[in-house]
Scaffold this motif. Structure first.
Motif, short mmCIF file in Angstrom:
data_model
loop_
_atom_site.label_atom_id
_atom_site.label_comp_id
_atom_site.label_asym_id
_atom_site.label_seq_id
_atom_site.Cartn_x
_atom_site.Cartn_y
_atom_site.Cartn_z
N ILE A 66 54.42 35.91 36.41
CA ILE A 66 54.17 36.17 34.98
C ILE A 66 52.75 35.74 34.61
N ALA A 67 52.31 34.57 35.09
CA ALA A 67 50.95 34.11 34.79
C ALA A 67 49.92 35.06 35.37
N ALA A 68 50.13 35.54 36.59
CA ALA A 68 49.18 36.48 37.20
C ALA A 68 49.17 37.81 36.43
N GLY A 69 50.35 38.26 36.01
CA GLY A 69 50.42 39.50 35.22
C GLY A 69 49.70 39.37 33.89
N LEU A 70 49.90 38.25 33.20
CA LEU A 70 49.20 38.03 31.93
C LEU A 70 47.69 37.93 32.13
N HIS A 71 47.27 37.28 33.20
CA HIS A 71 45.85 37.18 33.50
C HIS A 71 45.25 38.57 33.73
N SER A 72 45.93 39.39 34.51
CA SER A 72 45.45 40.75 34.76
C SER A 72 45.40 41.56 33.47
N TYR A 73 46.42 41.43 32.65
CA TYR A 73 46.45 42.15 31.38
C TYR A 73 45.27 41.74 30.49
N LEU A 74 44.99 40.45 30.41
CA LEU A 74 43.88 39.99 29.58
C LEU A 74 42.53 40.49 30.10
N ARG A 75 42.39 40.57 31.41
CA ARG A 75 41.15 41.12 31.97
C ARG A 75 40.98 42.58 31.61
N VAL A 76 42.07 43.35 31.64
CA VAL A 76 42.00 44.76 31.27
C VAL A 76 41.67 44.92 29.79
N VAL A 77 42.29 44.10 28.94
CA VAL A 77 42.00 44.15 27.50
C VAL A 77 40.54 43.81 27.24
N PHE A 78 40.04 42.78 27.91
CA PHE A 78 38.65 42.38 27.74
C PHE A 78 37.70 43.49 28.20
N ALA A 79 38.01 44.11 29.33
CA ALA A 79 37.16 45.20 29.82
C ALA A 79 37.22 46.40 28.89
N SER A 80 38.39 46.70 28.32
CA SER A 80 38.48 47.83 27.39
C SER A 80 37.70 47.56 26.11
N SER A 117 26.54 49.16 30.83
CA SER A 117 25.74 47.96 31.08
C SER A 117 26.57 46.70 30.83
N ARG A 118 27.36 46.71 29.74
CA ARG A 118 28.19 45.54 29.44
C ARG A 118 29.26 45.33 30.50
N LEU A 119 29.88 46.40 30.98
CA LEU A 119 30.88 46.27 32.04
C LEU A 119 30.25 45.77 33.33
N PHE A 120 29.06 46.25 33.65
CA PHE A 120 28.36 45.79 34.85
C PHE A 120 28.11 44.29 34.78
N TRP A 121 27.56 43.83 33.67
CA TRP A 121 27.24 42.41 33.55
C TRP A 121 28.50 41.55 33.48
N CYS A 122 29.55 42.09 32.92
CA CYS A 122 30.83 41.37 32.94
C CYS A 122 31.28 41.16 34.38
N GLY A 123 31.20 42.20 35.20
CA GLY A 123 31.56 42.08 36.61
C GLY A 123 30.67 41.12 37.36
N VAL A 124 29.38 41.15 37.05
CA VAL A 124 28.44 40.23 37.70
C VAL A 124 28.81 38.79 37.39
#
Length: 97
Positions: A33-47, A57-64
């Motif tokens: 559940i913790a890993a699923g929530l973490h993945s979900y939050l990363r997707v929300v942040f990226a969106s 550019s923002r997505l690139f720097w986020c990944g960096v």
């Protein structure tokens, strides 16, 4: 969920509810559940970063910066674990009597 995982780690090597089966199921379930929530939050942040002007550019720097953070974390923990032997294995689990 993270607090529950920390609680289980602090409880170790004792079993939760004096049961290997229930303790294992709760530990695995909490981690999933913790890993699923973490993945979900990363997707929300990226969106959120994809919206608007200069989204690539923002997505690139986020990944960096995610990769830099991963590197710094591993660069700090590797010597602590493998050279300084700061962390040791706990004894085998036992029932609480």
């Amino acid at each position: 969920m993270t607090a529950f995982i920390v609680y289980l780690a602090a409880l170790s090597p004792n079993l939760i509810f004096n049961s290997v089966t229930i303790g294992s199921a709760l530990s695995i379930g909490g981690s999933l559940i913790a890993a699923g929530l973490h993945s979900y939050l990363r997707v929300v942040f990226a969106s959120l970063l994809r919206e608007g002007h200069q989204s690539e550019s923002r997505l690139f720097w986020c990944g960096v910066f995610i990769q830099i953070g991963s590197f710094i974390g591993s660069a700090v923990m590797f010597p602590l674990v493998n050279i300084a032997h700061l962390f040791t294995s706990a004894p085998q689990c036992k029932s609480i009597s």
